[in-house]
Design an enzyme around this catalytic site. Structure first.
Site, PDB file in Angstrom:
ATOM      1  N   TRP A 232     -27.622  91.377   4.638  1.00  0.00           N
ATOM      2  CA  TRP A 232     -27.652  89.938   4.878  1.00  0.00           C
ATOM      3  C   TRP A 232     -28.966  89.573   5.576  1.00  0.00           C
ATOM      4  O   TRP A 232     -29.396  90.231   6.522  1.00  0.00           O
ATOM      5  CB  TRP A 232     -26.479  89.522   5.774  1.00  0.00           C
ATOM      6  CG  TRP A 232     -26.561  88.066   6.129  1.00  0.00           C
ATOM      7  CD1 TRP A 232     -26.081  87.020   5.403  1.00  0.00           C
ATOM      8  CD2 TRP A 232     -27.211  87.488   7.272  1.00  0.00           C
ATOM      9  NE1 TRP A 232     -26.392  85.825   6.028  1.00  0.00           N
ATOM     10  CE2 TRP A 232     -27.087  86.079   7.180  1.00  0.00           C
ATOM     11  CE3 TRP A 232     -27.884  88.022   8.370  1.00  0.00           C
ATOM     12  CZ2 TRP A 232     -27.602  85.214   8.135  1.00  0.00           C
ATOM     13  CZ3 TRP A 232     -28.411  87.150   9.324  1.00  0.00           C
ATOM     14  CH2 TRP A 232     -28.249  85.766   9.200  1.00  0.00           C
TER      15      TRP A 232
ATOM     16  N   ASP B 232     -21.321  72.706   5.483  1.00  0.00           N
ATOM     17  CA  ASP B 232     -20.004  73.054   6.018  1.00  0.00           C
ATOM     18  C   ASP B 232     -19.600  72.134   7.170  1.00  0.00           C
ATOM     19  O   ASP B 232     -20.430  71.723   7.973  1.00  0.00           O
ATOM     20  CB  ASP B 232     -20.063  74.507   6.506  1.00  0.00           C
ATOM     21  CG  ASP B 232     -18.696  75.115   6.732  1.00  0.00           C
ATOM     22  OD1 ASP B 232     -17.697  74.388   6.661  1.00  0.00           O
ATOM     23  OD2 ASP B 232     -18.639  76.333   6.995  1.00  0.00           O
TER      24      ASP B 232
ATOM     25  N   ASP C 141     -20.421  78.146  -2.260  1.00  0.00           N
ATOM     26  CA  ASP C 141     -20.660  79.294  -1.388  1.00  0.00           C
ATOM     27  C   ASP C 141     -19.523  80.303  -1.511  1.00  0.00           C
ATOM     28  O   ASP C 141     -18.414  79.982  -1.972  1.00  0.00           O
ATOM     29  CB  ASP C 141     -20.803  78.817   0.056  1.00  0.00           C
ATOM     30  CG  ASP C 141     -21.678  79.738   0.904  1.00  0.00           C
ATOM     31  OD1 ASP C 141     -21.963  80.875   0.475  1.00  0.00           O
ATOM     32  OD2 ASP C 141     -22.066  79.317   2.006  1.00  0.00           O
TER      33      ASP C 141
ATOM     34  N   CYS D 224     -24.321  80.201  -4.147  1.00  0.00           N
ATOM     35  CA  CYS D 224     -24.674  80.817  -2.864  1.00  0.00           C
ATOM     36  C   CYS D 224     -23.567  81.806  -2.529  1.00  0.00           C
ATOM     37  O   CYS D 224     -22.407  81.594  -2.882  1.00  0.00           O
ATOM     38  CB  CYS D 224     -24.787  79.745  -1.784  1.00  0.00           C
ATOM     39  SG  CYS D 224     -25.038  80.365  -0.102  1.00  0.00           S
TER      40      CYS D 224
ATOM     41  N   ASP E  86     -29.961  83.391   3.490  1.00  0.00           N
ATOM     42  CA  ASP E  86     -29.755  82.583   4.695  1.00  0.00           C
ATOM     43  C   ASP E  86     -30.912  82.715   5.674  1.00  0.00           C
ATOM     44  O   ASP E  86     -30.994  81.953   6.639  1.00  0.00           O
ATOM     45  CB  ASP E  86     -28.459  83.007   5.400  1.00  0.00           C
ATOM     46  CG  ASP E  86     -27.224  82.439   4.719  1.00  0.00           C
ATOM     47  OD1 ASP E  86     -27.359  81.495   3.913  1.00  0.00           O
ATOM     48  OD2 ASP E  86     -26.119  82.931   4.997  1.00  0.00           O
TER      49      ASP E  86
END
Length: 734
Positions: A197, A365, A476, A524, A546
């Site tokens: 990540w 979000d 997402d 995503c 990200d």
């Protein structure tokens, strides 16, 4: 493009610059005889080295195992004497694991095959032909069709297979790779894309040693950690020189990409669905289609390989009406506000953004359920009116009244433990009966293999999209899949789950873009965990990572662009210190790096310094000017910060070679060091180019005029800037 020589039993697949040969060998085995630079129309059967095993044509066939363990094959199978990694394994109710395929015939057809429920390449301009080789295992009652599609506008070959059962009882597919081929090793290296990540798809170059090199995922998504891509290349190959073979997978779930170097110093290459946790029950009369895999050859280094992949995906995979359009410059509120926003805050951002030419506000979000943190409300796709006073339509209407578009974030595949949905339907989360499922980000994965779950999700999403003028969706997916159990699947089909999950994602996204054909969809997965060609079939762009730090993005975007067009990379300018790693880089450089993607902002524009704010309209203007060149031009990697140099450099060059945009980022300055002379490849040697430095650099660097030959071979001067992480844009026009 495709021909068959009956005298030699050889199929020949020609692209513009490569030749791929398949020979029907002794005993009906489908063998691989050649792949590489285009060759003459000669008999290539000698390349199989069948003379090594002269008993192959004898009645007793005493060296069958030796032949199969040596022969270069197109679809090697389990249990019959090839002891290398194989591409196909099938068993029946008696537990026998052997399958042996023998050639039965072929067809050559115009166009591309379509796959049921899977993304697949298409041909709208009559540029493709497909070879279908049919094979059979008489004992199992299984036919396998091998598909090879070639195009006349890219050096790519697209492969897949169809497994058809004629047995009287079910058979079980335990392994079904989409692509396999064998080749002689010539002291090759390999490249894989690895990371985690926030540092996805970093280039990793290896020596190919004896044994097996594998990149794979069992996470339910293609993953941050490894990627469905392999390159095999000359030890001395670079960006613009040497032989390169590239392999990629048009799929969005568990995969395995393998290079195996064996006792005879041959290489076996495999790409397909990961056989771990996979077993597909094939009923009598049924068929199983493998996803498509892409094979590319370049005799002009990594840049040549990239061009072939990019051309295939732009021309024959991405369907979105936005494919050849300038994407709206958007501002996303995630890094600006996280969960702490309301209608007024979003409107404040939108008003200021509109003043500087930004065209779309994306609400991320936190707009639904009672979502003030990430531990609740996923699955409850109802507007959180405590935040959005007056409702969603009220917000969207006010944003539209400013002259801006509006976009919204969903995470459709997930459900929070604290949610009305899970309280009403506790069995809708993926789980093994009697075992507590593992959470990540306080959320579970919905069992979207069940129709009622898919219908609930899509009905909820569509209701929101119909309620207001929403023109963009960010889809997402923030965790991996585990604890796999299913109410609907019997025990002998639980091995189908991961593949069924991916098919369900594809079905949902197909429904979305069919219901809203003008929607701009961006995929995503916690950043770049599902950045793969399968998703391009549904969305023209994917959020790259990200991690929006400009320096980290150099490495991430380099690895991504080696396979995927720049127009697919979601890239935004964010504030510093960067939210992921805390680094401070110049606002100008952040803009230059994002220009080589879809371009947008991930920040609170109301809090920018006056100096940074003044650059926003300049950056938007640069994007408007250069986006067509970045989107449609050929990408050339020039220098890589990953290869121990102190700068990073790449170019987008128009197909007619009249224009080029070069992006240069100086990572580290050095005292008392000389001006760099950077050679720009891919130009017209006989054309004269005017070289300028757009943006504010124009004031520092006067224009130059040089021929393409001089620029490619002697270079252009890139002066050292004061400080680290400094960027320059150089524009060539001739």
């Amino acid at each position: 493009m495709i021909s068959f020589n009956k005298a030699t039993n050889t199929f020949r697949l020609d692209t513009t610059n490569s030749t791929y040969c398949i020979t029907i060998a002794a005993k009906g085995y489908v063998a691989h005889s050649y792949y590489g630079p285009k060759i003459g129309n000669d008999d290539t059967t000698y390349l199989l080295r069948q003379m090594e095993y002269p008993f192959a044509d004898s009645p007793t066939f005493r060296e069958k195992l030796s032949l199969l363990d040596f022969l270069h094959q197109e679809m090697p199978t389990d249990g019959v004497g090839d002891f290398r990694k194989t591409a196909l394994a099938v068993t029946n109710s008696s537990g026998n694991n052997a399958i042996e395929l023998k050639y039965t015939g072929y067809k050559i057809v115009d166009g591309c095959p379509t796959l049921t429920g899977l993304p697949c390449v298409f041909d709208k301009t009559n540029k493709a032909q497909t070879l279908i080789i049919t094979t059979k295992d008489e004992i199992l009652g299984v036919d396998v069709e091998l598909y090879y599609t070639v195009f006349d506008d890219t050096d790519a070959i697209v492969r897949s297979s169809k497994i058809i059962s004629h047995a009287a009882e079910p058979v079980y597919i335990k392994k079904a790779m989409s692509l396999a081929f064998d080749m002689d090793n010539d002291n090759y290296d390999a490249i894989t894309l690895n990371g985690s990540w926030g540092r996805e798809r970093h280039l990793d170059r290896h020596t190919i040693n004896m044994g097996t090199l594998e990149a794979c995922s069992i996470r339910g998504v293609t993953s941050h950690q490894e990627h469905p891509f392999l390159a095999i290349l000359d030890k001395t190959a670079g960006n613009d020189n040497g032989k390169v073979y590239g392999v990629n997978f048009i799929y969005s779930g568990n995969f395995s990409a393998v290079i195996q170097r064996n006792q005879f110093d041959s290489l076996r290459v495999l790409m397909g669905i990961n056989p771990e946790n996979f077993c597909w029950k094939l009923e009598p009369g049924a068929a199983f289609e493998t996803p498509q895999a892409v094979l590319v050859f370049s005799n002009n280094g990594l840049n040549g390989m990239s061009h072939a992949f990019h051309d295939l995906y732009r021309n024959h995979l991405i369907r979105s009406p936005y494919k050849n359009q300038m994407r709206p410059v958007l501002i996303n509120n995630w890094e600006a506000t996280y969960f702490n926003f309301d209608t007024q805050k979003l409107l404040d951002i939108a008003r200021e953004a509109h003043k500087d030419g930004i065209e779309m506000l994306v609400m991320d979000d936190g707009w639904f359920g009672k979502r003030d943190f990430d531990d609740n409300s996923l699955g409850d796709w109802i507007v959180y009116e405590k935040k959005l006073q007056g409702g969603l339509k009220n917000l969207v209407d006010q944003v539209n009244a400013l002259g801006m578009k509006f976009g919204i974030w969903f995470e459709p595949e997930m459900v929070s433990k604290d949610s009305e949905l899970l309280r009403a339907h506790p069995d809708w989360a993926i789980q093994i009966k009697g075992r507590e499922p593992g959470m990540a980000r306080a959320q579970f994965v919905l069992d979207i293999t069940r129709k009622e779950v898919r219908d609930y999700i899509m009905d909820s999403v569509e209701k929101i999209l119909h309620s207001a003028n929403i023109e963009y969706v960010k889809w997402d997916m923030n965790r991996q899949v585990c604890d796999v159990g299913s109410i609907d699947l019997p025990a002998d089909q639980i091995g189908e789950y991961f593949h069924r999950y991916v098919l369900a994602v594809y079905e949902m996204q197909e429904r979305l873009i069919t219901s809203f054909p003008n929607l701009l969809l961006e995929n995503c997965s916690s950043g770049g965990a599902r950045f793969d060609p399968g998703m391009f079939y549904y969305s023209p762009q994917i959020w790259c990572s990200d991690n929006t730090d400009a320096t980290e993005r150099l490495f991430i975007q380099e690895g991504t662009a080696i396979v995927y067009p720049l127009s697919t990379m979601g890239a935004h300018v964010s504030v510093c210190p960067n939210h992921a790693i805390g680094r401070v880089t110049p606002f100008k450089t952040r803009g230059y790096v994002a220009l080589s993607g879809t371009f947008g902002y991930e920040l609170d524009i109301t809090k920018l310094s006056a100096e940074d704010r003044a650059m926003v309209p300049q950056q938007v203007a640069l994007y408007k000017k250069f986006s067509p060149l970045v989107r449609e031009g050929d990408y050339y990697r020039i220098a890589s910060a990953a290869q121990t140099v102190d700068y990073d450099c790449w170019a987008s060059i128009s197909r007619d070679k009249t224009r080029a945009l070069v992006t240069f980022v100086q990572l580290y300055n050095r005292a008392n060091y000389k001006t760099r002379m950077v050679k720009i490849p891919g130009l017209d040697a006989n054309r004269t180019y005017t070289i300028t430095w757009p943006d504010e650099d124009q004031k520092k660097f006067p224009p130059m005029t040089l021929t393409g030959a001089t620029i490619m071979n002697a270079g252009i001067p890139i002066r050292r800037d004061w400080g680290d992480y400094q960027g320059q844009l150089i524009y060539l026009e001739g």
